[in-house]
Structures are given as C-alpha cells and as structure tokens.
Design a protein around this motif. Sequence first.
Motif, PDB file in Angstrom:
ATOM      1  N   SER A  45       2.751   0.636   8.136  1.00  0.00           N
ATOM      2  CA  SER A  45       1.692   0.610   7.066  1.00  0.00           C
ATOM      3  C   SER A  45       1.136  -0.581   6.853  1.00  0.00           C
ATOM      4  O   SER A  45      -0.376  -0.727   6.879  1.00  0.00           O
ATOM      5  CB  SER A  45       2.059   1.370   5.733  1.00  0.00           C
ATOM      6  N   VAL A  46       1.800  -1.702   6.770  1.00  0.00           N
ATOM      7  CA  VAL A  46       1.146  -3.089   6.431  1.00  0.00           C
ATOM      8  C   VAL A  46       0.334  -3.510   7.738  1.00  0.00           C
ATOM      9  O   VAL A  46      -0.851  -4.125   7.682  1.00  0.00           O
ATOM     10  CB  VAL A  46       2.415  -3.962   6.317  1.00  0.00           C
ATOM     11  N   LEU A  47       1.015  -3.334   8.975  1.00  0.00           N
ATOM     12  CA  LEU A  47       0.412  -3.890  10.029  1.00  0.00           C
ATOM     13  C   LEU A  47      -0.973  -2.910  10.388  1.00  0.00           C
ATOM     14  O   LEU A  47      -2.110  -3.658  10.582  1.00  0.00           O
ATOM     15  CB  LEU A  47       1.270  -3.378  11.247  1.00  0.00           C
ATOM     16  N   ILE A  48      -0.955  -1.668  10.174  1.00  0.00           N
ATOM     17  CA  ILE A  48      -2.280  -0.844  10.285  1.00  0.00           C
ATOM     18  C   ILE A  48      -3.237  -1.265   9.353  1.00  0.00           C
ATOM     19  O   ILE A  48      -4.483  -1.347   9.416  1.00  0.00           O
ATOM     20  CB  ILE A  48      -1.802   0.702  10.526  1.00  0.00           C
ATOM     21  N   GLY A  49      -2.825  -1.552   8.042  1.00  0.00           N
ATOM     22  CA  GLY A  49      -3.582  -1.875   6.851  1.00  0.00           C
ATOM     23  C   GLY A  49      -4.239  -3.114   7.230  1.00  0.00           C
ATOM     24  O   GLY A  49      -5.412  -3.024   6.968  1.00  0.00           O
ATOM     25  N   ILE A  50      -3.579  -4.100   7.574  1.00  0.00           N
ATOM     26  CA  ILE A  50      -4.119  -5.410   7.937  1.00  0.00           C
ATOM     27  C   ILE A  50      -5.363  -5.262   9.243  1.00  0.00           C
ATOM     28  O   ILE A  50      -6.233  -5.899   9.055  1.00  0.00           O
ATOM     29  CB  ILE A  50      -2.954  -6.516   8.406  1.00  0.00           C
ATOM     30  N   ILE A  82      -5.236   7.803   8.078  1.00  0.00           N
ATOM     31  CA  ILE A  82      -4.737   9.191   8.556  1.00  0.00           C
ATOM     32  C   ILE A  82      -4.786   9.223  10.115  1.00  0.00           C
ATOM     33  O   ILE A  82      -3.593   9.582  10.741  1.00  0.00           O
ATOM     34  CB  ILE A  82      -5.479  10.549   8.007  1.00  0.00           C
ATOM     35  N   SER A  83      -5.887   8.884  10.548  1.00  0.00           N
ATOM     36  CA  SER A  83      -6.098   8.891  12.247  1.00  0.00           C
ATOM     37  C   SER A  83      -5.164   7.997  12.721  1.00  0.00           C
ATOM     38  O   SER A  83      -4.451   8.307  13.816  1.00  0.00           O
ATOM     39  CB  SER A  83      -7.601   8.684  12.435  1.00  0.00           C
ATOM     40  N   LEU A  84      -5.365   6.761  12.302  1.00  0.00           N
ATOM     41  CA  LEU A  84      -4.234   5.610  13.189  1.00  0.00           C
ATOM     42  C   LEU A  84      -2.744   5.880  13.058  1.00  0.00           C
ATOM     43  O   LEU A  84      -1.902   5.906  13.870  1.00  0.00           O
ATOM     44  CB  LEU A  84      -4.617   4.183  12.528  1.00  0.00           C
ATOM     45  N   LEU A  85      -2.428   6.257  11.663  1.00  0.00           N
ATOM     46  CA  LEU A  85      -0.938   6.683  11.708  1.00  0.00           C
ATOM     47  C   LEU A  85      -0.418   7.919  12.466  1.00  0.00           C
ATOM     48  O   LEU A  85       0.439   8.177  12.829  1.00  0.00           O
ATOM     49  CB  LEU A  85      -0.701   6.877  10.156  1.00  0.00           C
ATOM     50  N   LYS A  86      -1.519   9.002  12.718  1.00  0.00           N
ATOM     51  CA  LYS A  86      -1.095  10.074  13.390  1.00  0.00           C
ATOM     52  C   LYS A  86      -0.721   9.712  15.002  1.00  0.00           C
ATOM     53  O   LYS A  86      -0.051  10.278  15.740  1.00  0.00           O
ATOM     54  CB  LYS A  86      -2.471  10.993  13.511  1.00  0.00           C
ATOM     55  N   LEU A  87      -1.688   8.619  15.414  1.00  0.00           N
ATOM     56  CA  LEU A  87      -1.217   8.103  16.615  1.00  0.00           C
ATOM     57  C   LEU A  87       0.207   7.735  16.906  1.00  0.00           C
ATOM     58  O   LEU A  87       0.725   7.401  17.824  1.00  0.00           O
ATOM     59  CB  LEU A  87      -1.958   6.995  17.176  1.00  0.00           C
ATOM     60  N   ASN A  91       3.115  11.315   9.539  1.00  0.00           N
ATOM     61  CA  ASN A  91       2.299  12.106   8.623  1.00  0.00           C
ATOM     62  C   ASN A  91       2.672  12.012   7.081  1.00  0.00           C
ATOM     63  O   ASN A  91       2.535  12.711   6.507  1.00  0.00           O
ATOM     64  CB  ASN A  91       2.472  13.595   9.162  1.00  0.00           C
ATOM     65  N   ASN A  92       3.315  10.903   6.950  1.00  0.00           N
ATOM     66  CA  ASN A  92       4.008  10.513   5.582  1.00  0.00           C
ATOM     67  C   ASN A  92       2.535  10.347   4.633  1.00  0.00           C
ATOM     68  O   ASN A  92       2.223   9.258   4.882  1.00  0.00           O
ATOM     69  CB  ASN A  92       4.723   9.613   5.598  1.00  0.00           C
ATOM     70  N   MET A  93       2.275  11.270   3.487  1.00  0.00           N
ATOM     71  CA  MET A  93       1.041  11.083   2.782  1.00  0.00           C
ATOM     72  C   MET A  93       1.081   9.865   1.860  1.00  0.00           C
ATOM     73  O   MET A  93       0.007   9.175   1.702  1.00  0.00           O
ATOM     74  CB  MET A  93       0.789  12.279   1.829  1.00  0.00           C
ATOM     75  N   SER A 177      -4.925  17.300   2.625  1.00  0.00           N
ATOM     76  CA  SER A 177      -5.358  18.361   3.645  1.00  0.00           C
ATOM     77  C   SER A 177      -5.096  17.856   5.202  1.00  0.00           C
ATOM     78  O   SER A 177      -5.442  18.501   5.994  1.00  0.00           O
ATOM     79  CB  SER A 177      -7.032  18.582   3.451  1.00  0.00           C
ATOM     80  N   GLY A 178      -4.863  16.454   5.300  1.00  0.00           N
ATOM     81  CA  GLY A 178      -4.312  15.933   6.604  1.00  0.00           C
ATOM     82  C   GLY A 178      -3.566  16.871   7.509  1.00  0.00           C
ATOM     83  O   GLY A 178      -3.691  16.714   8.613  1.00  0.00           O
ATOM     84  N   LYS A 179      -2.648  17.368   6.881  1.00  0.00           N
ATOM     85  CA  LYS A 179      -1.866  18.228   7.783  1.00  0.00           C
ATOM     86  C   LYS A 179      -2.423  19.811   8.056  1.00  0.00           C
ATOM     87  O   LYS A 179      -1.692  20.375   8.910  1.00  0.00           O
ATOM     88  CB  LYS A 179      -0.559  18.499   7.002  1.00  0.00           C
TER      89      LYS A 179
END
Length: 581
Positions: A45-50, A82-87, A91-93, A177-179
Amino acid sequence: KKKGKIPYIIFISVILNFKKIIQNYFERRNNFMQKNKEKSLTLLSVLIGIAGAIPVSASSFYIVLKFGALPWPTIMVTLISISLLKLFKRNNMKEITVTHTIMSAGSMVAGGVAFTLPGYLLSGGNLKDIDKMLLFFTILTGSILGAFLSYIFRKKLIEEEGLEFPIGEAAYTLVSSGKNKDSMKIVGVGTLISSVISIFRDFSFFKGKAPFIPTVYTLKNGMLSFYVSPLLLGIGYILGFTNTFIWFLGGAFIHFIAAPIAKFKNIADFDIMKNSFGMGFMIGIGISIIIKILLPKKHETDTKNNAKSLKISSINSAPVLGILTIFAFVIISMIYKISPFLSIIAIIICILCAAIAGYSTGKTGINPMEIYAVISILVISFLNNLLNGVKIDGAIFSTNITLLTLFFIACIVAVACGLAGDILNDFKSGFNMKVRPFDQFIGEIIGAAVSSAVITFLFFIFFNIYKNIGPKENSDLVVLQASIVASVMKGIPFIHLFWLGLLAGLVLNMLNLPVLTFGIGIYLPFYLTLPVFIGGLLNSIAKKISEKFSSDALLFANGLMSGEAITGVILSIIAYVKLFI
C-alpha cells in the motif's frame, strides 16, 4: 495387565494432544492469515501510494497553475488504488483506503503551494530569491502540521460531530462496490464518458485549432454560461440537492440581481466589489465556526458513555496539539527569524483555519484554501505594520517580516488547511471501513513528504520556463488563486463591503442558517455553480425514481469525477514531457 495398559493410555493421550496441537496450529495460522488480510498499512500500500502520489501531486500542481482549478482528488485516487491493487490480486478494502489516503495527500500539498507562492512572483519578487531548501522545508512544515491537525480533528468532526463529508462517503461507496462487478461497470461507464468529454474539451487534435468541445458553453443571448465539466456534475450529485440549491441561490443572487443593478448604474468595479464582500462573508462564517467549536455544546442526553468519550478525546488531543504548537513555534521562529509574537499568531491562525477547513469540507465537500492564505496575510500584515518599529521600554520592537516570509507563512497555512480539510474525506471513508486512524495518519505523512519534494522540484522548473503568468489573456500560467492572495498585499479594496460581508456571514451562520454554500456561490463564478446545481437537481430526481436507481447513479457520479481528474493527470504528464523535448 495394568502395567500393559499404561503405554496404550499414553499413546492415546499423545494422539489426542497431537490432534489438539494440530488444531491449535491451524487456528493460529488462520487467525494470522485473517489479520494479515485485514492489515491496512502494508508495504504494498505504501509503495503503490507513493507511486501514485508523485504523478497526482505533479499533475494537480500543473492543473492549478494552468487552469486555476484543483480537481477533487479523493474519488480519482480511490479508483486508481482499487485498480492498481487488483493487479496484485489484493481486494482488501482497508488496504485500498490507506493507499488512496497517501495519494490524496499529494494533491492537497500541490494545491496549497500553487494557491500561494506564485503570488510572490506576481508581487514583484524574484525566483532567485527563493532558496530551494527553505522552500522544501516550508512545504514540509505545512504538510506535517496539516497531517497532525487532520488526525487531531478527526475524532471531533467525524466521530463526535458526525459531519457528512460527502466526498468521503462517496469514496467509501466506491471501495465497497469494488468487489461487485456490476457496480464497477457502472463506475467504468461514468469514467469512460467523463474521460472522452474531457479529452475533447482540453486536447487539440489539430495544431492551431481549438478543441472540439468548448471549456465554457454560453447561450446565444449571453445570459447563461456553464463550465463543461463532468467532474462538477458528479460533485453536485454527491453533495445533493439542498447543498447545491443554496449554492445556486448565492450565485443567482449575484448573477441575476446584483450584477444587472451594477451594470445599470455603470459600476465598473463590480467584480472586485463582489470578491471583497464574498471574501468577508466566508471569513465571517469561519469565525462563527470557531466560536461554535469553542462554545460548550448542550446535549439533550448526556450519558456517561458520551461524557467518557469526550474526556478521552480531550486527553488524547490536547497534549498532541500542545506539543505540535511548541514544535511549530520553535521551528518558525528559528527558520524564518521572525518575532516570537508573530510566530505564535501564525500558528494560532493555522490551527483555527484548519478547524474551519475541516468543518467546511465536512458540511459541503468544499475547502477554499486561498481564503485561509488571505486570512493569514491580512492578520500578519496588519500586526506587522502596527508593531514594527514600536518602542517598548526604550527598545525598538522589530517583527522582521519580509514579503517572501509572508508568502512562506501563507503557504504553510494553505498546505496545512488543504490536508486538514480534504484528507478528512479519506478519514471518513476509513471510519466507515473501520480502518485504524493511525495507519491513515502514517500514510498521510508519507504522501505529504514525498509530494513536498516533488512540488519543490517542479516549482523551479515551471517558473524558470513560464515567465508570463497571471489571470490575463494569453498568459502561460493563470495562477488564479495566487493572484487573489497577492491582491490583498495592497489591502482589501472596498473594505466596507468586506466588513459588511464578514458581519453577515458571522451572524447568519451563528443563527444556524445554511449559508456556507451560499457564500461559495457568491465567491465563485456562476458558470461553475450551474453544473454543480444541475448535478444536485439530478440527485433529487434520481431519489424519486427509486432507491436502486439513485444508488447506481451515485456510482456513475463517482465515475464522472474520476474520469475528468484522471484525464487531467494524463494530459498534464504529456505537457511535462513536452517541456523536455
């Protein structure tokens, strides 16, 4: 025989215990896995967030400077998260919520800087006078103050006051609604439509020719104009009919009543007069908000649990706020070398304006950061002129406020208020999602720190390349908000209208009349108000059709907001690339 039974009994006992050991092992393993699944602050989450905060802050900085508008980032970065974490099949909200908090921080830092520091250049300052390290330190100071203030005010405004934070609620709806594939399809359709409209509005496919869709569409009689913006339409839908209708009334009063009267009487400075009144009106509302926060609140029912909750809140917040105040006081006094008195005044302004920003965002979703910069400049300039050179016991009192220092302080306040206001949308989404607030706070600090470095780097690139700046025709960068902030350096024009507006805003809001969005309608151009009101009107119509239709329309509105914001990011990145080709 008895002796023969002992090994058998021991064997049975071992087997049974082994079974329990295995069961306990798997239970502990499942519990561990479950806890890992529910972790919100993770390395990913930190890496994608940055990775997201860098382009989001860069594009937001460009959009504000170029077009004078800061896109609401929360919905856009939520969809990106949502899109990047799905890669990564995540799916952890809760993880999504922390990720979009990191990205949101970048946009707010960019806005706070773009709304203030270009005003120094417009006021005759030289870019060479700005030290790079001091600029970075200024932005970082505002970021740290804003992060701590948002964390401190979170409990008061979200848990105790229960403010709506409509954009935060929309972000929560989007994550929830992401799931659901059907829900995400609706969001996707809204995003696609919004992106297409934005591209045809902002991008010219043929050199020397205007884009296919005009930015502002004006009716033939010239009576009405509206900004062609899916994002504003989506915001209007999320804010709802009541908020947008009051917003519309403020704009309509100026557009249909005050402006025609001014034209009839040949008043040439009507726009300046309107801005003076509107600025005072918003500041008056801000003062009333502070008064309401400070006044003891009467509860119809005061249970022991509520009393205990408030006590815990004060114990947790007061020491942190006290330590933060002392830290900021020492830093501002030492780094900017101004008098201790003005240092403490600057910190008080920052705290009070951050409270206003949080309250305003919670009630309406709107956070006019330039207003807080104006407040800080007005108060500190007034005290500087009043006190500088005054003799006290034979000694001459010196405030040591330079023009650049004044803009630095305004920047700190604007960045802090941007974070303390808009990041509370992310905290609201996290509250609904039951995310640990401290995890979001750490994410906010990370995103703000990274963005501080990015904006410092870009500031010198932009203003070394673009020399023709200001809200005039054919300018390279509009820097609209910064020009408003710079304009008060010479004092507020039509000061009597400013005080009249301040008194009106103060009294009306103290009477609990819903005037906050009315003031925004006065302050903002009517062509921006109209699409927001249409969005609120569509919300009212959708609710009358059915609850299901209204819910789907909310998801579609999220898509409209995301599409235009994402398009702005992409187009600004293309513009960056062109700078170096």
